[in-house]
Scaffold this active site. Structure first.
Site, PDB file in Angstrom:
ATOM      1  N   GLY A 222       3.589 -10.572  11.295  1.00  9.44           N
ATOM      2  CA  GLY A 222       4.043  -9.322  10.685  1.00  9.44           C
ATOM      3  C   GLY A 222       4.948  -9.525   9.494  1.00  9.44           C
ATOM      4  N   LEU A 225       2.995 -11.330   4.409  1.00  9.35           N
ATOM      5  CA  LEU A 225       2.524 -12.402   3.521  1.00  9.35           C
ATOM      6  C   LEU A 225       1.020 -12.638   3.639  1.00  9.35           C
ATOM      7  CD1 LEU A 225       5.432 -14.918   4.230  1.00  9.35           C
ATOM      8  CD2 LEU A 225       5.058 -13.689   2.075  1.00  9.35           C
ATOM      9  N   ASP A 272      -6.072 -10.649   0.269  1.00  8.37           N
ATOM     10  CA  ASP A 272      -5.450 -11.707   1.068  1.00  8.37           C
ATOM     11  C   ASP A 272      -6.394 -12.882   1.291  1.00  8.37           C
ATOM     12  OD1 ASP A 272      -3.441  -9.883   1.171  1.00  8.37           O
ATOM     13  OD2 ASP A 272      -3.531  -9.523   3.333  1.00  8.37           O
TER      14      ASP A 272
END
Length: 454
Positions: A222, A225, A272
């Site tokens: 959490g 990143l 991501d």
């Protein structure tokens, strides 16, 4: 017993004539004289026999009367490098002795390469630090609008180890979550209704044989990143390491998106997976027909200065990016005025890209503030009073700008601050319960390698 040792060894109680027969039976023209317990006592060559006979010796005498006790030997299991050097000095055969001096191997210039050993695969994938454009990488937006995200990767990694098994069992160990999963085979895993993310990744790969998978991370769950994407990318890269037809980096990123977003169901964008797979500084563009990663080559001075001016601050507040993305999508699609915020976010992203490559870092830092002010308007769940207080405190201590990384709601703040104000900023946010995490930029993306199973 090694066949060559058996062929070339002769007992100490045998005659010289027996030694001659032993020598002639082998291509190496040598015999090794051993005691009953296979301790090496000496070596005999045709030259040793000739000298013995010229000195009046007889062939029925014990072989020990003509053997050479000043022989060159190596320890059993000696490195190939040592053996090669000995052969290069003129030796044709070298006795390999154990710690008790027993003959257990005969090395020759024709020694075989080492047998293929079983291997395991390891991989590590860095997490990303997003600067601008976040939210525009969601498919519902970029199918109709050009999108772009500016990000980099830092030296915090998800680590994966994959060990092939000889049976069909699949075992998954997560050090971060303290969990273990055991399946008798792939079919049992596929039939499991509520799979973990790691099990979902395996269900996408569908390995033919059993595997053991071990996962650990350098960052908390959490964090904002992109940690789950780094984990997914690392596991896929470990599988890729053992393939003969390896997937490209784009394919690794796409498989990571498939496993995490579509199959496991974590709502979110595409940045991501691409960031973790490619690594470094990138401007990533998203459109209906293509996703393209544009690597950014920064001057060393710009890169170093930016690294000095960024502070990574852990709020200690975990967040659920999937829920935040769902909430954001609901608000964006129901309110046309909010949907326009993503277009503004892309414009800001391209401006930040311009300032970054030109080394206009003060403007870059100030635009982090604009990005954060804009991001807070995306959804009511992006920030709260506690997070606002942390941000305001950092700015009062000297930060030119900053933003929560990821979807928001918690995790890590990224602040831009001149180094002379860094200590004041650190003390201020620490007084609110935050911690500072040191980092370095990472220029490489996911990396994998294989090594022998010990």
């Amino acid at each position: 017993m090694n066949p060559l040792v058996q062929t070339l060894s002769i007992g100490a109680n045998r005659s010289i004539l027996d030694a001659v027969k032993c020598i002639e039976a082998g291509a190496l023209q040598i015999a090794f004289v051993v005691a009953e317990d296979m301790r090496l006592l000496g070596v005999v060559t045709n030259g040793d026999v000739r000298r013995h006979l010229l000195q009046g010796g007889l062939t029925d005498q014990p072989v020990t009367t003509c053997m050479n006790q000043e022989f060159r030997s190596v320890r059993f299991g000696a490195p190939r490098e040592d053996l090669l050097k000995a052969f290069d000095l003129g030796h044709n055969a070298l006795p390999g002795l154990d710690t008790e001096g027993r003959l257990v191997e005969v090395y020759t210039r024709q020694m075989a390469a080492s047998a293929e050993a079983p291997v395991l695969a390891r991989a590590r994938a860095p997490v990303r630090m997003s600067f601008g454009g976040g939210g525009s990488d969601l498919t519902y937006y970029f199918v109709d609008n050009p999108a772009a995200v500016l990000s980099c990767t830092v030296g915090l990694y998800a680590h994966a180890t994959l060990i092939p098994r000889t049976d069909l069992k699949i075992r998954i160990f997560s050090e971060d979550l303290g969990t273990e999963e055991h399946y008798q085979n792939l079919n049992e895993l596929l039939a499991t209704e509520h799979k973990s993310l790691l099990a979902t990744i395996v269900s996408v790969i569908k390995p033919r044989n059993g595997v053991d998978i071990y996962i650990r991370s350098d960052f908390p769950v959490g964090s904002g990143l992109g940690g789950s994407s780094a984990v997914t990318t690392a596991v896929i890269a470990a599988f890729n390491e053992l393939r003969q037809d390896r997937w490209s980096i784009y394919e690794v990123a796409e498989l990571a998106f498939q496993a995490e977003r579509l199959c496991f169901g974590i709502a979110g964008g595409w940045q991501d997976q691409y960031a973790s797979a490619f690594g470094g500084f990138n401007l990533i563009e998203f459109e209906q027909g293509r996703n393209v990663v544009h690597p950014i080559r920064l001057e060393d001075a710009i890169r170093s200065e930016l690294e000095e001016c960024l502070v990574l601050c852990n709020t200690g507040i975990s967040h659920d990016s999937g829920k935040l993305h769902v909430q954001q999508r609901e608000e964006m699609t129901s309110q046309q005025s909010k949907a326009a915020l993503l277009t503004e976010s892309v414009v800001l992203c391209r401006q930040m890209h311009h300032h970054l490559i030109r080394g206009e870092l003060q403007k870059f830092g100030q635009q982090l503030h604009e990005v954060w002010m804009l991001k807070k308007r995306f959804s009511r769940g992006v920030s709260d009073n506690t997070l606002d207080r942390i941000y305001e405190t950092a700015c009062e201590a000297g930060a030119l700008g900053g933003k929560l990384l990821g979807a928001g709601g918690g995790g890590f703040f990224l602040f831009y601050v001149q180094p002379q104000h860094r200590q004041a900023l650190t003390r201020s946010v620490q007084s609110l319960g935050c911690t500072i995490s040191n980092f370095r930029f990472e220029s490489s993306g996911v990396t994998s390698w294989r090594t022998k199973i010990q």
